[in-house]
Design an enzyme around this catalytic site. Structure first.
Site, PDB file in Angstrom:
ATOM      1  N   TYR A  24       0.833  -1.196   0.000  1.00  0.00           N
ATOM      2  CA  TYR A  24       0.000   0.000   0.000  1.00  0.00           C
ATOM      3  C   TYR A  24       0.880   1.263   0.000  1.00  0.00           C
ATOM      4  O   TYR A  24       1.808   1.382  -0.776  1.00  0.00           O
ATOM      5  CB  TYR A  24      -0.981  -0.032   1.173  1.00  0.00           C
ATOM      6  CG  TYR A  24      -2.127  -1.009   0.980  1.00  0.00           C
ATOM      7  CD1 TYR A  24      -3.416  -0.554   0.663  1.00  0.00           C
ATOM      8  CD2 TYR A  24      -1.939  -2.380   1.096  1.00  0.00           C
ATOM      9  CE1 TYR A  24      -4.480  -1.435   0.485  1.00  0.00           C
ATOM     10  CE2 TYR A  24      -2.991  -3.269   0.928  1.00  0.00           C
ATOM     11  CZ  TYR A  24      -4.264  -2.791   0.617  1.00  0.00           C
ATOM     12  OH  TYR A  24      -5.303  -3.669   0.433  1.00  0.00           O
ATOM     13  N   SER A  25       0.605   2.214   0.882  1.00  0.00           N
ATOM     14  CA  SER A  25       1.226   3.540   0.760  1.00  0.00           C
ATOM     15  C   SER A  25       2.661   3.626   1.257  1.00  0.00           C
ATOM     16  O   SER A  25       3.286   4.689   1.126  1.00  0.00           O
ATOM     17  CB  SER A  25       0.372   4.591   1.478  1.00  0.00           C
ATOM     18  OG  SER A  25      -0.776   4.868   0.719  1.00  0.00           O
ATOM     19  N   THR A  26       3.215   2.557   1.787  1.00  0.00           N
ATOM     20  CA  THR A  26       4.657   2.563   2.007  1.00  0.00           C
ATOM     21  C   THR A  26       5.360   2.749   0.670  1.00  0.00           C
ATOM     22  O   THR A  26       6.506   3.230   0.614  1.00  0.00           O
ATOM     23  CB  THR A  26       5.099   1.271   2.710  1.00  0.00           C
ATOM     24  OG1 THR A  26       4.482   1.239   4.014  1.00  0.00           O
ATOM     25  CG2 THR A  26       6.606   1.199   2.898  1.00  0.00           C
ATOM     26  N   LYS A  30       4.809   5.049  -1.338  1.00  0.00           N
ATOM     27  CA  LYS A  30       5.074   6.481  -1.523  1.00  0.00           C
ATOM     28  C   LYS A  30       6.494   6.857  -1.147  1.00  0.00           C
ATOM     29  O   LYS A  30       7.066   7.806  -1.696  1.00  0.00           O
ATOM     30  CB  LYS A  30       4.080   7.309  -0.709  1.00  0.00           C
ATOM     31  CG  LYS A  30       2.650   7.292  -1.229  1.00  0.00           C
ATOM     32  CD  LYS A  30       1.749   8.175  -0.382  1.00  0.00           C
ATOM     33  CE  LYS A  30       0.345   8.284  -0.962  1.00  0.00           C
ATOM     34  NZ  LYS A  30      -0.430   7.039  -0.852  1.00  0.00           N
TER      35      LYS A  30
END
Length: 382
Positions: free
Chosen positions: A71-73, A75
């Site tokens: 997921y947003s790791t 980013k």
């Protein structure tokens, strides 16, 4: 399902028995299906653990080379790629996005800067037009829509977490500058040189190693419901049934589509922790690494509903983190990355059992044990 310390695979530095115990405790508490944890100091791995299962049915063991959607790791990898392009003078982080992507200037966005995109303050937390998951696999459609629309709020005045849009915004700037996709630049200039098993656009050949994302028992809403939050969270809807598809993993979605494990995340971020060097080679200047700590916007985030201090692509340390010179971010459901520039240390946690979108504390058991050991000093050998 309980799991004893002896069932945890991998190794830790001599003074980090508490790290192994905390990692095992997550399984003993029934909070995990499969997971990995890694820590580095001065670029050297000091803890590398994994265990559990790669599927909900618990038929496939989580192996050393198991990888998972984080997921947003993701980013943090997109941000590092942007910092790399900036460090070599091709990207001015404080210049308008439209300098590199002229169409982006439409609808009052001519002054929106790259730094505002990196700090979630550009006003583009979501798409105004309705989006389906498959629209995210159409790069031209997703980026053209963002270029054409107006911001949801005055850019630079507040952060509003760019759940999925940030990867398209950073990615298109990188593409306009380099002529290559974000995933290609990341792979060729970061993942391959670091020998890091992290992918922004997973090759089909690696699919057999991917762990199944297991849905949370319940997913409470994040903060008070608002139209802006609903748009960011559900346009398009991205439940685990989408994340578990080949199409999602192949698409290279820079805000949420990355696939890897804790070892890969920690090894990549060791370059920031160590002032821009890895394996005896300099990738970034120390000044650029430190610049990521410069807070661009702070306050209650319009999407997350909690106070956040955003620097250039990362959140900047708080009281519960190891020190003030700390960069961090995580993914919905529990994955997490922390980079302590003063201690020259990086930490990462990746798992397949989703938890709460915010406030999931599974990573903090082994992480806090690790940074306590780092702060105390200890033997350099595993």
């Amino acid at each position: 399902m309980s799991m004893a310390d002896s069932d945890v695979q991998g190794s830790v530095r001599g003074d980090m028995a508490a790290v192994r115990a905390a990692f095992a405790q997550n399984f003993a508490d029934g909070a995990e299906v499969g997971a990995s944890f890694c820590a580095t100091v001065d670029g050297e791995v000091v803890a590398d653990l994994w265990g559990g299962h790669a599927d909900a049915a618990r038929t496939r063991p989580w192996e050393r080379d198991t990888i998972v959607s984080v997921y947003s790791t993701t980013k943090t990898m997109a941000a590092l790629t942007a910092l790399l392009v900036a460090d070599r003078g091709e990207l001015d982080l404080f210049a308008p996005v439209a300098r590199y992507w002229p169409e982006f200037a439409a609808n009052g966005k001519d002054g929106v800067t790259v730094a505002q995109v990196l700090s979630h303050s550009s006003g583009l937390s979501g798409w105004r037009e309705p989006m389906a998951p498959e629209d995210l696999y159409d790069w031209e459609k997703a980026t053209a829509s963002l270029a054409a629309q107006a911001p949801f709020w005055k850019p630079g005045t507040a952060s509003g977490y760019h759940v999925v849009t940030q990867g398209f915004l950073i990615g298109e700037v990188v593409r306009r500058i380099t002529g290559r996709s974000l995933g290609a630049v990341f792979r060729e200039e970061i993942a391959e040189p670091f020998a890091a098993d992290f992918h922004l656009g997973l090759p089909e050949s690696e699919e057999p190693r991917v762990a199944e994302v297991v849905p949370a028992a319940e997913t409470p809403p994040v903060g008070e419901a608002t139209e802006l939050r609903d748009n960011a969270a559900h346009n398009p809807p991205l439940d685990p049934a989408v994340i578990n598809t080949r199409a999602w993993r192949a698409a290279g979605i820079g805000a949420a589509g990355g696939v890897g494990n804790a070892r890969a995340v920690a090894r990549v971020h060791a370059v920031l922790a160590c002032g821009g060097t890895a394996g005896g080679r300099r990738y970034l200047s120390e000044a650029t690494c430190r610049k990521a700590l410069e807070v661009q916007v702070e306050g209650v985030d319009l999407i997350l509903g909690i106070p956040v201090r955003f620097g250039l692509g990362f959140a900047v340390g708080g009281d519960y983190l190891p020190g003030p010179a700390t960069l961090y971010w995580g993914g919905s459901g529990g994955s997490f990355a922390v980079i302590d520039l003063d201690a020259r240390a990086s930490y990462a946690y990746a798992m397949n059992q989703l938890g709460s979108p915010l406030g999931d504390l599974r990573a903090f058991g082994p992480m806090s044990a690790a940074w306590d050991a780092v702060a105390a000093g200890g033997p350099s050998d595993l």
